[in-house]
Structure formats: structure tokens, C-alpha cells
Design a protein around this motif. Structure first.
Motif, short mmCIF file in Angstrom:
data_model
loop_
_atom_site.label_atom_id
_atom_site.label_comp_id
_atom_site.label_asym_id
_atom_site.label_seq_id
_atom_site.Cartn_x
_atom_site.Cartn_y
_atom_site.Cartn_z
N UNK A 181 33.06 34.81 51.88
CA UNK A 181 31.97 35.78 51.96
C UNK A 181 32.52 37.19 52.16
N UNK A 182 33.53 37.31 53.00
CA UNK A 182 34.14 38.62 53.22
C UNK A 182 34.81 39.12 51.95
N UNK A 183 35.54 38.25 51.26
CA UNK A 183 36.25 38.65 50.04
C UNK A 183 35.29 39.06 48.93
N UNK A 184 34.15 38.38 48.83
CA UNK A 184 33.21 38.65 47.75
C UNK A 184 32.31 39.84 48.01
N UNK A 185 31.86 39.99 49.24
CA UNK A 185 30.79 40.94 49.50
C UNK A 185 31.12 42.04 50.50
N UNK A 215 35.55 26.35 47.35
CA UNK A 215 37.01 26.25 47.45
C UNK A 215 37.67 26.87 46.23
N UNK A 216 37.10 26.65 45.04
CA UNK A 216 37.67 27.22 43.82
C UNK A 216 37.62 28.74 43.85
N UNK A 217 36.47 29.31 44.27
CA UNK A 217 36.36 30.76 44.36
C UNK A 217 37.33 31.33 45.38
N UNK A 218 37.49 30.64 46.48
CA UNK A 218 38.41 31.11 47.52
C UNK A 218 39.84 31.15 46.99
N UNK A 219 40.26 30.11 46.30
CA UNK A 219 41.63 30.04 45.77
C UNK A 219 41.84 31.05 44.65
#
Length: 731
Positions: A181-185, A215-219
Motif C-alpha cells: 500500500x505504501x509503495x503503490x499509493x 504478493x506478485x505486485x509486491x515482488x
């Protein structure tokens, strides 16, 4: 005898009216009494009924606590929801498409400096990733990932317990979903508000995405050091292999990067990276995901990496340039998303800017109690040549040069004085520096003293506070000041209250650099930009700044520009910025700024060639130790500018008689010898092409481009048939 006259008959109408009023009064009294009686009966019934649920003794304590918990919990939930609503606005955008771009960035000379975006063709589904890689990530980042709903209260309690035992932060309580959430927004700003938004967005992600998608988005989106984003890119960068081919030791090293990619990046500190990988292997065993026997081979044979020690990337600049590319696409100027972008950055100046910032923080950071800084350097014409968005990109990707809103202090006075010059004032205009009160507000000068009658030049050079306030109150008004700032390039929304002349409305470092660059540009728009040209992989030019953007327009009159330059160039001579004066007789203009309680320190200055804005402060807005804009910010500006002006052709500042004639080249060694006198050691610029040689090469390139097309001789194929080879790029 005459009869007595009959008595007058009384009217029946008043009696009827009184009768009606008495009846109404009686009805009201009886109704109110009956209502009160009924309510008292109802209350008595409720009381009798509630007594059945009355608890005594220890049970009452539990009930009271539960009641209070529900009350405060409800109020807290409403408060959290109110704070989270702005974060949910981010989800309205097409946030998935942010990764559709695949951009290769070049510097101003055509050298590759980095990449941004997600290339989906190279992205590997979670099901195809090595099992040991997924386990290593989960064991280190979020062991209960598949069992929690976005927030792991058990994991948070465990982290708090471990941190309490260690007396410091050794474990984080954020789940993998919260980190995504932090990385995306969001940004890396450390604040309670951001953590609340992060928690709500984590719940939103869990409700809208599957665990595998999260998990895929995080990686794919996490920063992995070395300018790489995503595990797949990191595997190629560090090991030169596909992510599906990494072994357990390499997977452990990759999993260890998520916590602190700059600290554990193996191309920077291989021993630290291997030690971190060993911790990941221990996490695998402690989490029950692998046995000690399964990880022993990886412990004995740690991963080796490709030698990339010399690899550096201007990551803060690349993030900003990537946003600029996306804006071009949103405006319909780009039809393709896989592109090559020639930027405006000069890697020599970028390295000098980073060294000037870092050396200042290392030497003076502790004494001034300052931990962060930011810098933007613009060449006359608008090209951004260097950008420093913070001290360590690996620790925090938050770009303080373009996104941090900070009070500019007295550096904001540029707009007040420029508005005054546009109204007909001159640097020699006399004005009173005396106590002033404006709607209950009485600003004071820094020294708590007053000069009496002074010129506007002297007032700005000495950074007197009462003078710009007097100008705003009696001559200009705050709306004109804000409008002047907007015209000169300040994009941040400004407040127009009475304190705006003293710089209480927050701006960014980029705002200040853009606006001050109007002065050496002669009063026309500075047109700051980081993208010079965009081409596709076929070589077609999709966008060219000079071709596709409108020509600059005048926003400050020649008279006002000349007057302001006369004032600004005196500040490094007789004013608050003496430490910013450049060596070699180079004329410098600029203004210092210090916000309330020493939370921000600024210097924004320019020559005929470059404009640079320098800021120092702390992310948590704590006060520094009496740092002013005339100290470390001015010294950092001087160090960078002394380097930038070595061996280049000097350009004049409009309206200023330069002591050095136009076209003079400043020699590097002379500057390097004098640099330490102002606090920071001087940088020595490496030898490069002179301006005359550069112009000659450009003329040759233009001649070749205008020459008739080349005709290649016919070549004979195997079958004896002649074929004409067409030269790619020829008309």
C-alpha cells in the motif's frame, strides 16, 4: 318624569375570545401534564426493566470498561475513517496502469542512466517463481501473510515485544500488504497520518485483490537497490540470471534487500548483504518453512554477484522524470508506452550536487542537528541538470525536491519585491523599517531591532521583515504577491493570509528553483523540464521539448527584472548570503531563507548560467540548531556552483555589469585552491570539451544532417543479383 336610560349592552365578542383562550390554555396544561405523567411512567418501566440487567461487584467493572471501550472505539473509528478518506482518493485512479510504461532513460549526452516501469512480458507469475524465493520473502517480511486480513495484530505484538527487549527497533510490524500500500499509493514520510492511511489501504487491497496478486505486485514494485525495482530486475542486475533460476543463497540475498536496499545492496557492501542473507536463512528455519539441513548448503556457499561497484543512478531524478513522461502520455503527446527518453540531466553536475549535499551533512549535520537536504539545479533555459531528493534513496524514496512542502521563510520575499518593482518601485526607494501591526499581528526583524528609513535594496539584503509586510499591507495586498509567485513558476497552492510576505505558505524546492530561474532568464518563463526528447524503439521522435512546447513568454518586465537582479546580486556581497559568493569574480544573485523555529534553511541563487535551490531540514519538522540559510545552504550552493563554472563560458545576468566579460572561461585549479575558505572542500571538475569545441562539433553534426543522402554501392548476392543497401536514417 322621564325614564332612566337603558344600560349599554356589552359585546359578546370579547367574552367568546376569552373563552377560547381559556380553553386553549386548559388544553395545553392538561396535555403537558399528561405527557409528563406518561413519560414518568415510561421512565419508571424502563428503570424497572433495566434493573434486571444491573451488575454488581467485579462484573460491573468489566461492563464499565467495555462501555468505555465501545465509546472511545467508535469515536476513534470515525476519526481514523476521516483521516483515511484522502488516501482512498488514490484508489480512484487507474493505479494498475502505472506499471504499463517501460522507459529507458538517457542523460543529456545519450548515456543510459536507468530504467523505470514494469515490463510485463518479463514479469513472472507467482506460481512460476522458485518455491525457496517465495518462502524466503514471507519468512522475512510477513510469516502470517496468508492468514491475516492486511493487518497482523499478532505480528505487531511480537514486533513490539522484540523491540522492547532489544531497546530499539529490530523488527517491523507492517505486513507485506501494508508495505505494498505504501509503495503503490503513499510516500516514505514517517507520520501517524501516513500509518493510518497505510492500514486502511491495506484493508482495501485485501478486499479487492487475491493474496497471489498482492504478493506478485509486491515482488514487482518494491525497490531493490542499484536503481532496480522488482525481484526480477534485481536478479538480472545482481546475478545476471532470470528470477526463475536463482538458487536458495541468491533468493535469501534478494529477500534481505526489502528491509534496507541501500544498506544491504550486494554491489555496494557484499559482506553486509551476505550477513543479511544468513539472517533470512535463519528466519526460514525459525518460521518452520525449511530445516537447518536444507539451508546449510546456502550458508556454506553464499551468493556471488556481478561487479557493478561503479554503477550509480540518479534515482530521485529518474522518479520525477518518469512522472513527467506519464504526464506527457496523459496529455496525449505520447502514443506508445515503451520508449527511450533523453533527459536533461548532466551526470557530472549530478555527482557534484550529491557530493556537496552529503559532505555538508557529514561535516555539519550533527552540530546543526540536521539530517536531510534537497537540491535542484537548472541551467538557463529550463533544463534540470541535477536533483538531490534526499540523503539516501535506498532508505527513503520520498523526493524532498519535488514533493516536500516546506516553509520558504525569507526566500519568499522575491515575489513581494518583484511585485513592488512591477508597480514602479526601485531599489533606491526609501521605506520605513519600524514596528508594524496588521490585524493583530506584529512581525519583528531577526535581530529584534529596526533601521528606520532604508532603501528597498538594503531592506532585502539585510532580510528585514517589517518592510515586505508594510509593502503588502499598504501597497500590494497578498493576492498580488501570490499571483506573482504563480506566474514565476510556483505550482504549489498558496495561502493568501497576512503572513505570506514572510514565507509561511509552503512550497517545494523545485518551485523555488523554477521561480528564481526567471531572473537570469531576463524575466521570461524559465520553462523547467527534465525530458528533452522521447523516441520509440524504431527511432521515431514522439516528443521533442523544443519542437512541441510553446515558446517562453515574458512574465516580469525588463525594468522589474533589472531592478530585482540589482538587489539580488548584492545579497552575497553585503547581505545575508556572503558564504554563497563564488570565486573568480563570478557575479552571483540569490536569497537566504529561514523558517520559524529553524525548521527550514534555504538558499536559492543564480548566475548567468545556472540557478540552484538548496534546502536543509528534518523530515519530522523538528528544529535545527540555529541553522540559517546563510550557513550550510549557502556553503553547499557555493561548492556546487564553483564546480559547475569551471571551464565554461560565463553568461551575463540581465541588467548587471559583470566584472568578467562575456565568454570568459573560468579555470578549475584556481577555484579549487580557494574552495576551503568557505567551509566545504572544493570540487575539481574533470577536463572536458571547451565551449568552442562543442560548438564546432555541433556545426559538423548539422552539416552532416543537411548533406544529401548517401548512396551505397550495389552489393552482389549469392545468386548474382545486385541489391542496393539503404542506409537507415538517410532521407
Amino acid at each position: 318624569m322621564q325614564d332612566d336610560p337603558a344600560p349599554p349592552q356589552r359585546s359578546k365578542r370579547p367574552r367568546t375570545r376569552r373563552h377560547l383562550l381559556l380553553r386553549a390554555d386548559s388544553w395545553i396544561d392538561s396535555t403537558v401534564w399528561n405527557l409528563g405523567f406518561k413519560l414518568s411512567e415510561l421512565w419508571e418501566e424502563i428503570t424497572i426493566f433495566s434493573r434486571k440487567f444491573r451488575v454488581r461487584g467485579w462484573k460491573r467493572v468489566v461492563v464499565e470498561l467495555a462501555d468505555e471501550a465501545m465509546t472511545f472505539g467508535t469515536a476513534g473509528f470515525v476519526l481514523l475513517l476521516a483521516l483515511a478518506l484522502p488516501a482512498f482518493e488514490e484508489t480512484k485512479e487507474d493505479w494498475r496502469s502505472r506499471g504499463d510504461f517501460a522507459v529507458t532513460f538517457l542523460d543529456r549526452y545519450g548515456n543510459t542512466i536507468g530504467h523505470r516501469g514494469i515490463i510485463h512480458e518479463d514479469s513472472v507469475p507467482v506460481d512460476q517463481l522458485p518455491d525457496h524465493l517465495v518462502k524466503a520473502v514471507l519468512a522475512t517480511e510477513d510469516r502470517r501473510f496468508f492468514s491475516h486480513f492486511g493487518i497482523d495484530f499478532l505480528g505487531l505484538a511480537r514486533a513490539l515485544n522484540e523491540n522492547a527487549k532489544a531497546g530499539g527497533v529490530v523488527q517491523g510490524g507492517s505486513t507485506l500488504t501494508q508495505q505494498l500500500a505504501k509503495n503503490l499509493f503513499l510516500t516514505n514520510e514517517r507520520s501517524l497520518e501516513r500509518k493510518i492511511k497505510e492500514a486502511f489501504l491495506a484493508l482495501w487491497l485485501e478486499a479487492n485483490l487475491s493474496k497471489k496478486e498482492i504478493l506478485s505486485l509486491y515482488l514487482d514494485r518494491a525497490y531493490m537497490g542499484g536503481g532496480t525495482f522488482g525481484a526480477a530486475a534485481a536478479a538480472q542486475f545482481y546475478f545476471g540470471k532470470n528470477i526463475t533460476q536463482v538458487n536458495l543463497a541468491e533468493a535469501a540475498m534478494l529477500a534481505g534487500l526489502f528491509k534496507a536496499p541501500a544498506k544491504y545492496a550486494p554491489h555496494v557492501n557484499l559482506p553486509a548483504a551476505r550477513a543479511r542473507a544468513n539472517e533470512v536463512l535463519t528466519n526460514l528455519v525459525q518460521g518452520g518453512l525449511m530445516s537447518e539441513g536444507q539451508v546449510i548448503a546456502a550458508r556454506r556457499n553464499p551468493a556471488s554477484v556481478i561487479d557493478r561497484a561503479a554503477t550509480t543512478a540518479p534515482d530521485y531524478f529518474l522518479d520525477w522524470a518518469f512522472e513527467e513522461v506519464q504526464k506527457l502520455a496523459d496529455a496525449g503527446k505520447l502514443k506508445k508506452h515503451s520508449v527511450i527518453v533523453r533527459t536533461t540531466i548532466d551526470m557530472g553536475l549530478q555527482q557534484a550536487a550529491e557530493e556537496a549535499m552529503e559532505s555538508g551533512l557529514r561535516e555539519y549535520g550533527e552540530s546543526y542537528r540536521v539530517k536531510q537536504g534537497a537540491l535542484v539545479m537548472i541551467e538557463n533555459g529550463g533544463a534540470v541538470r541535477a536533483m538531490v531528493g534526499g540523503r539516501d534513496y535506498g532508505e527513503s524514496q520520498f523526493n524532498r525536491a519535488t514533493k516536500a512542502l516546506r516553509q520558504p521563510g525569507s526566500s519568499f520575499k522575491l515575489y513581494t519585491y518583484t511585485a513592488a518593482m512591477e508597480k514602479g518601485f526601485t531599489p533606491e526607494t526609501m521605506i520605513s523599517d519600524a514596528p508594524i501591526t496588521w490585524r493583530g499581528w506584529s512581525p519583528q526583524n531577526y535581530a529584534r531591532s529596526y533601521k528606520g528609513r532604508v532603501t528597498l535594496l538594503s531592506a532585502m539584503a539585510q532580510s528585514l521583515n517589517t518592510v515586505p509586510v508594510r509593502l503588502a499591507k499598504e501597497e500590494l495586498g497578498t493576492e498580488i504577491i501570490a499571483e506573482t509567485a504563480r506566474k514565476m513558476g510556483v505550482e504549489t497552492a498558496l495561502r493568501t493570509d497576512k503572513t505570506i510576505p514572510l514565507g509561511t505558505s509552503e512550497v517545494t524546492v523545485m518551485d523555488q528553483a523554477t521561480a528564481y530561474a526567471v531572473m537570469p532568464a531576463g524575466g521570461v518563463q524559465s520553462r523547467r523540464h527534465g525530458v528533452a526528447q522521447v523516441v520509440d524503439y524504431d527511432g521515431d521522435v514522439l516528443y521533442d521539448f523544443e519542437r512541441d512546447e510553446p515558446a517562453p513568454v515574458r512574465i516580469v518586465s525588463e525594468q522589474a527584472t533589472s531592478s530585482m537582479n540589482r538587489i539580488l546580486t548584492q545579497i552575497p556581497v553585503i547581505g545575508t548570503a556572503k558564504r554563497a559568493a563564488l570565486d573568480g569574480g563570478i557575479v552571483t544573485g540569490g536569497k537566504t531563507g529561514t523558517s520559524q523555529s529553524y525548521r527550514d534553511a534555504w538558499f536559492i541563487g543564480f548566475t548567468g548560467n545556472y540557478t540552484a535551490a538548496v534546502w536543509f531540514g528534518n523530515d519530522d519538522f523538528t528544529s535545527m540548531n540555529n541553522m540559517t540559510g546563510g550557513s550550510l545552504p549557502a556553503m553547499t550552493f557555493k561548492k556546487l556552483m564553483d564546480y559547475a563554472h569551471q571551464g565554461i563560458e560565463l553568461k551575463p545576468i540581465p541588467g548587471i555589469d559583470n566584472p568578467l566579460p562575456s565568454g570568459t572561461h573560468v579555470k578549475g585549479p584556481a577555484l579549487a585552491d580557494k574552495g576551503e575558505a568557505n567551509g566545504l572542500p572544493a570540487l575539481s571538475r574533470p577536463r572536458s570539451l571547451s565551449a568552442d569545441t562543442t560548438r564546432l562539433l555541433r556545426r559538423l553534426a548539422q552539416s552532416f544532417a543537411a548533406a544529401p543522402p548517401l548512396k551505397a554501392p550495389p552489393q552482389t548476392l549469392a545468386g548474382g543479383k545486385a541489391q542496393v543497401v539503404k542506409v537507415k536514417g538517410a532521407p
